[in-house]
Design a protein around this motif. Structure first.
Motif, PDB file in Angstrom:
ATOM      1  N   ARG A 285       0.771  -1.353  -0.094  1.00  0.00           N
ATOM      2  CA  ARG A 285       0.109  -0.058  -0.042  1.00  0.00           C
ATOM      3  C   ARG A 285       0.752   1.378   0.015  1.00  0.00           C
ATOM      4  O   ARG A 285       0.484   2.424  -0.333  1.00  0.00           O
ATOM      5  CB  ARG A 285      -0.916   0.054   1.042  1.00  0.00           C
ATOM      6  CG  ARG A 285      -1.946  -1.295   1.293  1.00  0.00           C
ATOM      7  CD  ARG A 285      -2.816  -1.205   0.039  1.00  0.00           C
ATOM      8  NE  ARG A 285      -3.591   0.203  -0.385  1.00  0.00           N
ATOM      9  CZ  ARG A 285      -4.510   0.363   0.288  1.00  0.00           C
ATOM     10  NH1 ARG A 285      -5.241  -0.131   1.399  1.00  0.00           N
ATOM     11  NH2 ARG A 285      -5.070   1.806   0.110  1.00  0.00           N
TER      12      ARG A 285
ATOM     13  N   ARG B 205       3.127   3.382  -1.957  1.00  0.00           N
ATOM     14  CA  ARG B 205       2.964   3.358  -3.377  1.00  0.00           C
ATOM     15  C   ARG B 205       4.422   3.997  -3.764  1.00  0.00           C
ATOM     16  O   ARG B 205       4.391   3.868  -5.111  1.00  0.00           O
ATOM     17  CB  ARG B 205       1.773   4.053  -3.840  1.00  0.00           C
ATOM     18  CG  ARG B 205       0.549   3.312  -3.613  1.00  0.00           C
ATOM     19  CD  ARG B 205      -0.667   4.416  -3.433  1.00  0.00           C
ATOM     20  NE  ARG B 205      -0.630   5.293  -2.522  1.00  0.00           N
ATOM     21  CZ  ARG B 205      -1.177   6.399  -2.198  1.00  0.00           C
ATOM     22  NH1 ARG B 205      -2.332   6.745  -3.256  1.00  0.00           N
ATOM     23  NH2 ARG B 205      -1.496   7.339  -1.487  1.00  0.00           N
ATOM     24  N   THR B 206       5.176   4.523  -3.078  1.00  0.00           N
ATOM     25  CA  THR B 206       6.042   5.304  -3.591  1.00  0.00           C
ATOM     26  C   THR B 206       7.517   4.883  -3.684  1.00  0.00           C
ATOM     27  O   THR B 206       8.730   4.974  -3.839  1.00  0.00           O
ATOM     28  CB  THR B 206       6.422   6.427  -2.623  1.00  0.00           C
ATOM     29  OG1 THR B 206       6.647   6.050  -1.566  1.00  0.00           O
ATOM     30  CG2 THR B 206       5.404   7.533  -2.782  1.00  0.00           C
TER      31      THR B 206
ATOM     32  N   GLN C  16      -9.499  -3.480  14.623  1.00  0.00           N
ATOM     33  CA  GLN C  16      -8.239  -4.056  13.818  1.00  0.00           C
ATOM     34  C   GLN C  16      -7.227  -4.424  14.853  1.00  0.00           C
ATOM     35  O   GLN C  16      -6.093  -4.889  14.283  1.00  0.00           O
ATOM     36  CB  GLN C  16      -7.705  -2.744  13.105  1.00  0.00           C
ATOM     37  CG  GLN C  16      -8.491  -2.681  11.855  1.00  0.00           C
ATOM     38  CD  GLN C  16      -7.463  -1.571  10.795  1.00  0.00           C
ATOM     39  OE1 GLN C  16      -6.597  -0.792  11.361  1.00  0.00           O
ATOM     40  NE2 GLN C  16      -7.567  -1.694   9.576  1.00  0.00           N
TER      41      GLN C  16
ATOM     42  N   HIS D 292       8.471   7.825   6.106  1.00  0.00           N
ATOM     43  CA  HIS D 292       6.823   7.748   6.028  1.00  0.00           C
ATOM     44  C   HIS D 292       6.569   6.280   6.405  1.00  0.00           C
ATOM     45  O   HIS D 292       5.498   6.054   7.351  1.00  0.00           O
ATOM     46  CB  HIS D 292       6.430   8.307   4.973  1.00  0.00           C
ATOM     47  CG  HIS D 292       4.839   8.398   4.655  1.00  0.00           C
ATOM     48  ND1 HIS D 292       4.147   8.918   5.683  1.00  0.00           N
ATOM     49  CD2 HIS D 292       3.850   7.668   3.948  1.00  0.00           C
ATOM     50  CE1 HIS D 292       2.786   9.184   5.499  1.00  0.00           C
ATOM     51  NE2 HIS D 292       2.867   8.058   4.320  1.00  0.00           N
TER      52      HIS D 292
HETATM   53  C1  FAD Z   1      -2.383   0.653  11.081  1.00  0.00           C
HETATM   54  C2  FAD Z   1      -3.080   0.827   9.674  1.00  0.00           C
HETATM   55  C3  FAD Z   1      -4.076   0.235   9.219  1.00  0.00           C
HETATM   56  C4  FAD Z   1      -4.775   0.437   7.819  1.00  0.00           C
HETATM   57  N1  FAD Z   1      -5.851  -0.177   7.646  1.00  0.00           N
HETATM   58  C5  FAD Z   1      -6.279  -0.290   6.265  1.00  0.00           C
HETATM   59  C6  FAD Z   1      -7.453  -0.750   5.794  1.00  0.00           C
HETATM   60  O1  FAD Z   1      -8.182  -1.305   6.551  1.00  0.00           O
HETATM   61  N2  FAD Z   1      -7.867  -0.524   4.573  1.00  0.00           N
HETATM   62  C7  FAD Z   1      -7.086   0.038   3.615  1.00  0.00           C
HETATM   63  O2  FAD Z   1      -7.552   0.037   2.523  1.00  0.00           O
HETATM   64  N3  FAD Z   1      -5.885   0.453   3.953  1.00  0.00           N
HETATM   65  C8  FAD Z   1      -5.392   0.556   5.165  1.00  0.00           C
HETATM   66  N4  FAD Z   1      -4.155   1.185   5.476  1.00  0.00           N
HETATM   67  C9  FAD Z   1      -3.464   1.679   4.474  1.00  0.00           C
HETATM   68  C10 FAD Z   1      -3.337   3.172   4.474  1.00  0.00           C
HETATM   69  O3  FAD Z   1      -4.732   3.342   4.512  1.00  0.00           O
HETATM   70  C11 FAD Z   1      -2.497   3.847   3.512  1.00  0.00           C
HETATM   71  O4  FAD Z   1      -2.995   3.408   2.202  1.00  0.00           O
HETATM   72  C12 FAD Z   1      -1.073   3.395   3.506  1.00  0.00           C
HETATM   73  O5  FAD Z   1      -0.683   3.232   4.922  1.00  0.00           O
HETATM   74  C13 FAD Z   1      -0.097   4.060   2.639  1.00  0.00           C
HETATM   75  O6  FAD Z   1      -0.111   5.562   3.122  1.00  0.00           O
HETATM   76  P1  FAD Z   1       0.029   6.693   2.254  1.00  0.00           P
HETATM   77  O7  FAD Z   1      -0.840   6.702   1.101  1.00  0.00           O
HETATM   78  O8  FAD Z   1       0.458   7.755   2.992  1.00  0.00           O
HETATM   79  O9  FAD Z   1       1.859   6.150   1.716  1.00  0.00           O
HETATM   80  P2  FAD Z   1       2.382   6.096   0.211  1.00  0.00           P
HETATM   81  O10 FAD Z   1       1.446   5.501  -0.752  1.00  0.00           O
HETATM   82  O11 FAD Z   1       3.780   5.691   0.352  1.00  0.00           O
HETATM   83  O12 FAD Z   1       2.168   7.530  -0.247  1.00  0.00           O
HETATM   84  C14 FAD Z   1       2.853   8.593   0.375  1.00  0.00           C
HETATM   85  C15 FAD Z   1       2.343   9.766   0.145  1.00  0.00           C
HETATM   86  O13 FAD Z   1       2.420  10.112  -1.179  1.00  0.00           O
HETATM   87  C16 FAD Z   1       1.294  10.733  -1.657  1.00  0.00           C
HETATM   88  N5  FAD Z   1       0.699   9.956  -2.761  1.00  0.00           N
HETATM   89  C17 FAD Z   1       0.899   8.760  -3.179  1.00  0.00           C
HETATM   90  N6  FAD Z   1       0.446   8.486  -3.941  1.00  0.00           N
HETATM   91  C18 FAD Z   1      -0.445   9.365  -4.313  1.00  0.00           C
HETATM   92  C19 FAD Z   1      -1.860   9.490  -5.118  1.00  0.00           C
HETATM   93  N7  FAD Z   1      -1.920   8.563  -6.078  1.00  0.00           N
HETATM   94  N8  FAD Z   1      -2.290  10.559  -5.161  1.00  0.00           N
HETATM   95  C20 FAD Z   1      -2.198  11.345  -4.212  1.00  0.00           C
HETATM   96  N9  FAD Z   1      -1.128  11.496  -3.291  1.00  0.00           N
HETATM   97  C21 FAD Z   1      -0.367  10.248  -3.183  1.00  0.00           C
HETATM   98  C22 FAD Z   1       0.480  10.955  -0.416  1.00  0.00           C
HETATM   99  O14 FAD Z   1       1.001  12.296   0.019  1.00  0.00           O
HETATM  100  C23 FAD Z   1       1.096   9.941   0.345  1.00  0.00           C
HETATM  101  O15 FAD Z   1       0.812  10.180   1.787  1.00  0.00           O
HETATM  102  C24 FAD Z   1      -3.756   1.097   6.740  1.00  0.00           C
HETATM  103  C25 FAD Z   1      -2.489   1.383   7.265  1.00  0.00           C
HETATM  104  C26 FAD Z   1      -2.087   1.373   8.400  1.00  0.00           C
HETATM  105  C27 FAD Z   1      -0.651   2.139   8.774  1.00  0.00           C
END
Ligand code: FAD
Length: 299
Positions: free
Chosen positions: A112, A114-115, A149, A215
């Motif tokens: 999840r 994505r970077t 969770q 991050h």
């Molecule tokens: C404890 C925990 C529980 C979670 N539970 C769930 C769950 O139940 N279901 C679920 O689906 N997910 C869940 N997640 C995943 C969560 O919602 C995030 O998707 C995941 O942590 C990645 O975070 P991020 O997007 O900040 O990070 P990254 O993907 O690393 O992205 C880093 C930053 O880049 C920017 N970015 C990257 N891609 C884009 C884009 N396409 N558009 C705009 N900005 C972008 C954003 O600013 C982002 O914060 C959970 C995560 C954690 C840590």
């Protein structure tokens, strides 16, 4: 975690090969290059390559030629300033490439983020080994009744033994079916893998810059993250601490150990300092926010 003799030999050869280079290097991370660091029962994290060090962050921020005549304390202060004020791009100048072996359900959470750049082992081409994750008895816990969770109390010894036996039996059965589909039915690898559960181990190469890695670590070293992914995040954290010690110190101070207060929370803290502690009811906070704030303040 066990390595096959040929894998151990390959790693020993990699670790014994030393080259001279003009590129900046980090003595802390050099010492840990290629070494597989065990995670869970069969997993590992190992550094394949990296770029940059603490000085690379400083150079990028100053757009300078090199180290010049600055003192270490200047670099430390600048890195702390950058971290404190969320100046992110200087941290993107450093990169880390890892080889990771991890259960599929951990990989699903990890991906999840994505970077990063990822290349995963292909179960369309290769036959997967019989390697599945079996938790330790002490890591088996009941469903938490507050946090949907999370995990609550540990299972008692008898229940844990029963659960482990069930998990192991299922995994062995599924693997026997996998082999049968491949060998007896001649089914393609890409289809036979459907019978394997998410406890199965996969492997990937994962490359990410330091800003996005921090991050990832802030999300996955957090106590709300699932234990199994936290094991990997903690291991990577220990590598980052050796790689870029000044960045790690700033990250620990301003991110890992820091708390963000909302406007309403600030008002509560100010009122407490003024000797007029508010109540939950007149604080403007939800019960959950109130509990989080009190926990953060050690109340
Ligand atoms: C404890 C925990 C529980 C979670 N539970 C769930 C769950 O139940 N279901 C679920 O689906 N997910 C869940 N997640 C995943 C969560 O919602 C995030 O998707 C995941 O942590 C990645 O975070 P991020 O997007 O900040 O990070 P990254 O993907 O690393 O992205 C880093 C930053 O880049 C920017 N970015 C990257 N891609 C884009 C884009 N396409 N558009 C705009 N900005 C972008 C954003 O600013 C982002 O914060 C959970 C995560 C954690 C840590």
């Amino acid at each position: 975690m066990e390595l096959r003799p040929e894998e151990a030999e390959e790693l020993a050869a990699l670790r014994s090969h030393v080259t001279t280079t003009r590129r900046p290097s980090s003595p802390g991370l050099e010492a840990r290059m290629f070494e597989p660091l065990p995670c869970l029962d069969h997993g590992f994290v190992r550094v394949v390559d990296y770029m940059g060090d603490d000085a690379a962050v400083v150079q990028a921020a100053r757009v300078s030629y090199g180290t010049g005549t600055r003192k270490v304390s200047d670099d430390r202060n600048l890195i702390r300033y950058l971290m404190r004020h969320r100046h992110t791009t200087p941290f993107e100048m450093c990169e880390l490439k890892l080889h990771v072996k991890l259960p599929i359900f951990v990989a699903r959470q990890w991906i999840r983020s994505r970077t990063a750049s990822v290349n995963e082992y292909s179960a369309r081409y290769s036959i997967l080994d019989r390697e599945f994750y079996l938790p330790r008895a002490e890591d088996l816990a009941l469903q938490d009744n507050q946090n949907r969770q999370g995990r609550g109390d540990s299972l008692d010894a008898e229940q844990a033994a029963e659960v482990l036996s069930l998990l192991k039996h299922d995994a062995m059965h599924n693997h026997a079916q996998y082999e049968r589909l491949l060998e007896h039915h001649g089914l393609s690898r890409e289809l036979a893998r459907m019978t394997l559960p998410v406890s199965w181990y996969t492997q990937w190469y994962w490359k990410i810059d330091l800003h996005n890695l921090l991050h990832f670590l802030s999300l996955r070293m957090d106590r709300h993250a699932q234990y199994e992914i936290r094991v990997y995040a903690d291991t990577i954290g220990s590598l980052v601490a050796d790689w870029v010690p000044l960045v790690w110190e700033a990250f620990a101070d301003y991110r890992l150990g820091a708390v963000t207060l909302s406007r309403q929370m600030m008002k509560v803290v100010q009122a407490m300092l003024a000797g007029e502690p508010p109540t939950l009811e007149n604080s403007g906070l939800s019960r959950r926010e109130w509990t989080e704030l009190m926990e953060a303040l050690g109340r």
